[in-house]
Design a protein around this motif. Sequence first.
Motif, PDB file in Angstrom:
ATOM      1  N   UNK A 149      11.181  -1.887  -3.406  1.00  0.00           N
ATOM      2  CA  UNK A 149      10.183  -0.880  -3.116  1.00  0.00           C
ATOM      3  C   UNK A 149       8.693  -1.536  -2.999  1.00  0.00           C
ATOM      4  N   UNK A 150       8.526  -2.846  -3.303  1.00  0.00           N
ATOM      5  CA  UNK A 150       7.097  -3.049  -2.839  1.00  0.00           C
ATOM      6  C   UNK A 150       6.956  -3.357  -1.318  1.00  0.00           C
ATOM      7  N   UNK A 151       5.817  -3.203  -0.791  1.00  0.00           N
ATOM      8  CA  UNK A 151       5.507  -3.512   0.531  1.00  0.00           C
ATOM      9  C   UNK A 151       4.539  -4.904   0.524  1.00  0.00           C
TER      10      UNK A 151
ATOM     11  N   UNK B   5       1.881   9.580   9.019  1.00  0.00           N
ATOM     12  CA  UNK B   5       2.984   9.125   9.056  1.00  0.00           C
ATOM     13  C   UNK B   5       3.858   8.487   8.029  1.00  0.00           C
ATOM     14  N   UNK B   6       3.134   8.719   6.698  1.00  0.00           N
ATOM     15  CA  UNK B   6       3.881   8.205   5.447  1.00  0.00           C
ATOM     16  C   UNK B   6       3.505   6.977   5.111  1.00  0.00           C
ATOM     17  N   UNK B   7       2.421   6.139   5.799  1.00  0.00           N
ATOM     18  CA  UNK B   7       2.049   4.863   5.314  1.00  0.00           C
ATOM     19  C   UNK B   7       0.833   5.025   4.749  1.00  0.00           C
ATOM     20  N   UNK B   8       0.481   3.947   3.826  1.00  0.00           N
ATOM     21  CA  UNK B   8      -0.752   3.955   3.018  1.00  0.00           C
ATOM     22  C   UNK B   8      -1.821   3.390   3.576  1.00  0.00           C
TER      23      UNK B   8
ATOM     24  N   UNK C 177       4.016   6.206  -3.472  1.00  0.00           N
ATOM     25  CA  UNK C 177       5.185   5.978  -2.652  1.00  0.00           C
ATOM     26  C   UNK C 177       6.476   5.670  -3.499  1.00  0.00           C
ATOM     27  N   UNK C 178       6.227   5.583  -4.707  1.00  0.00           N
ATOM     28  CA  UNK C 178       7.172   4.986  -5.757  1.00  0.00           C
ATOM     29  C   UNK C 178       8.420   6.104  -5.859  1.00  0.00           C
ATOM     30  N   UNK C 179       8.368   7.205  -5.426  1.00  0.00           N
ATOM     31  CA  UNK C 179       9.545   8.219  -5.390  1.00  0.00           C
ATOM     32  C   UNK C 179      10.428   8.176  -4.287  1.00  0.00           C
ATOM     33  N   UNK C 180       9.769   7.459  -3.142  1.00  0.00           N
ATOM     34  CA  UNK C 180      10.623   7.700  -1.721  1.00  0.00           C
ATOM     35  C   UNK C 180      10.774   6.036  -1.434  1.00  0.00           C
TER      36      UNK C 180
END
Length: 265
Positions: free
Chosen positions: A238-240, A19-22, A261-264
């Motif tokens: 862009x930090x989580x 789902x795109x999460x880390x 994920x830095x490019x998205x």
Amino acid sequence: MPPADASADSGTPSAPSADGSVEDTLELRLPDELVALFGQEQPPESPTPVAVEPFVPPPGGSPVANGPDHGAFTGEDLLDTLADWGAVATPIGSFQLVPVRIERDLPLISRWMNDPAVAAFWELAGPESVTETHLGSQLTGDGRSVPCLGLLDGVAMSYFEIYRADLDLLARHYPARPHDTGIHLLIGGVADRGRGVGTTLLRAAADHVLDHRPHCARVIAEPDLRNTPSVSAFLSAGFRFSAEVDLPDKRAALMVRDRALSKVL
């Protein structure tokens, strides 16, 4: 040390899920650098601080916390020659990190530290000697933390600390991975606060770290939870949000910018 489950941040590289999460898993393994650190019996001589071409800062943002602890360590360059990273284009101008030189930069940085909005979190208000001690502990250390001026189109307008989070006391409070790199940021001018400048600089600085530190998979920050504008700036950059962590001097929001994920984001 300054900055959704603390135990969820892993000690191994994250992989994006379907789902795109880390997804994070915990691996209880000390970084090789820490193993070497614990094995040192005699502290080596501190390297000479990196010098750069002088510039005259003009008369003069969202802080995090106190600088890292400095113990003995080997003489390798722990931050991949930060002084040589050069400038990067941003939507608001050309941005560059320039390592601090006390004889040149102390009056400007000390003045910023005495701004009440800054002093509330950095706790370095007072005579120049207070800031000088804070800077000196990094400049005479082993290179795991580099204090820098942030230049925008050649003008000194912010203060950064780029540091090895995996070698910092912070690593005792979260599952650190080898080469995790931390960021502290202060915006110097009042006019530059509250209008997105901090967000732009944080994104630029974090991506600059990832571009120049190939072994670094994550950029870490730990702003004070009370510092809502700072936490918001990291999220917008862009930090989580990873966890709330209790540090010796504050309760912090552990913020993470993942290379994957830095490019998205």
